[in-house]
Design a protein around this motif. Sequence first.
Motif, short mmCIF file in Angstrom:
data_model
loop_
_atom_site.label_atom_id
_atom_site.label_comp_id
_atom_site.label_asym_id
_atom_site.label_seq_id
_atom_site.Cartn_x
_atom_site.Cartn_y
_atom_site.Cartn_z
N GLU A 1 0.83 -1.20 0.00
CA GLU A 1 0.00 0.00 0.00
C GLU A 1 0.87 1.26 0.00
O GLU A 1 0.63 2.19 -0.78
N ASP A 2 1.88 1.27 0.85
CA ASP A 2 2.80 2.42 0.93
C ASP A 2 3.52 2.66 -0.38
O ASP A 2 3.66 3.79 -0.84
N LEU B 1 4.90 5.91 -4.87
CA LEU B 1 5.30 5.97 -6.28
C LEU B 1 4.18 6.56 -7.13
O LEU B 1 4.44 7.32 -8.06
N GLY B 2 2.95 6.23 -6.75
CA GLY B 2 1.80 6.72 -7.51
C GLY B 2 1.73 8.24 -7.50
O GLY B 2 1.27 8.86 -8.47
N ARG B 3 2.20 8.83 -6.41
CA ARG B 3 2.18 10.28 -6.31
C ARG B 3 2.94 10.94 -7.45
O ARG B 3 2.60 12.03 -7.90
N LEU B 4 4.00 10.27 -7.92
CA LEU B 4 4.81 10.83 -9.02
C LEU B 4 4.04 10.83 -10.34
O LEU B 4 4.39 11.56 -11.27
N LEU C 1 5.85 0.23 -12.75
CA LEU C 1 4.74 1.08 -12.30
C LEU C 1 4.88 2.48 -12.89
O LEU C 1 3.91 3.05 -13.40
N LEU C 2 6.10 3.02 -12.83
CA LEU C 2 6.31 4.39 -13.31
C LEU C 2 6.32 4.47 -14.84
O LEU C 2 6.17 5.55 -15.40
N GLU C 3 6.51 3.32 -15.47
CA GLU C 3 6.39 3.29 -16.93
C GLU C 3 4.93 3.35 -17.34
O GLU C 3 4.61 3.54 -18.52
N GLY C 4 4.04 3.12 -16.36
CA GLY C 4 2.61 3.14 -16.65
C GLY C 4 2.05 1.76 -16.96
O GLY C 4 0.92 1.62 -17.40
#
Length: 331
Positions: free
Chosen positions: A135-136, A141-144, A316-319
């Motif tokens: 969850e954390d 990371l989602g915030r970015l 994740l950050l790649e989408g």
Amino acid sequence: MLVRADLNVPLENGAVADDTRIHASLPTLRLLLERDAANVRVCSHLGRPKGAEPAFSMEPVRARLRDLLDDERIEVVENTRFNAGETKNDPTFARELADGCDLFVEDAFGSVHRAHASTVGVAELLPAYAGLLLEDELEHLGRLLGDVERPFVLISGGSKVEDKLGVLRNLGGRADTVLIGGKMAEQLRDANPLEFDVVLPTDVVAAAAFEEDAENGVYPYDALPEGWLGLDVGPKTRERFAGELAGAKTIFWNGPMGVFEWPRFADGTKAVAEAVAAADAYSVVGGADSIRALNELGLTDRVSWASTGGGASLELLEGKELPGVAVIPEA
Ligand code: ADP
Ligand code: MG
């Protein structure tokens, strides 16, 4: 309870060399015990064994976990990759893991980018929930990926250039400044396949060979002696990068600036780590080697979030969709 934790820690001489990931798994395990779970079966992979190789046994991890959290209700099962069904997401192995359990908690952020029996198979057999670490990670990371406070500075380096280009493509276009060091810089200098400009090093610490004690010196990036290799960013570049980071309000750092394992090529990574730690910014660091550099400098507590997942954080950050997250209804 069945818990998929990320206990994939580095081992040295049969002992746990770095227990960061074991520590990161504790909050979820403690919560389950506090809420009176009768039994907690913890599973994880460890390294990349070819079959049941004793060198990859969970025993050292089990011992370390017991030192940190001694409770007879916890059972750590053997390395999931000892079973060939793990990486094939084989339903028979998933049933074996889930056997006798009522609920599944996914807490192994570092493994959710893989559709394996212990990450996806079991979640299809049992009611599945996200653990506290997962969850954390998703939140930080989602915030970015959302509306970030600006300036947003992205800094990337390291050697796995192909792995990182996807993140640069997805996130870099949204950043105000993209700083590039490491081996990454060489590739982007020769040809930048991105649709935006990046800041490349102007000077480098170069060496005559890829060796710890090779002859070396500082050179402008476009004037390296024939055949020499850039193994760290130079002092002018460090200053420039540190200045950009000092003014940032959001930072994502992934990949060391040089071959920081060798002290003569560690100054660039050190300067960046210090600048990220000192910035009055929401700062996220991802990548096993970058986190290791932060840990060695004692700066991990001074960044907003140090991600435990290498490949997973990049995907994740790649989408990309993470299969181990997609399978959890509320994650
Ligand atoms: P991370 O684990 O943080 O995602 P990578 O695995 O991509 O980072 O890269 C880390 C490795 O990159 C380190 O082992 C480091 O020695 C190496 N490296 C950094 N800069 C260079 C360079 N200029 N040339 C060769 N290797 C480099
Ligand atoms: Mg790495």
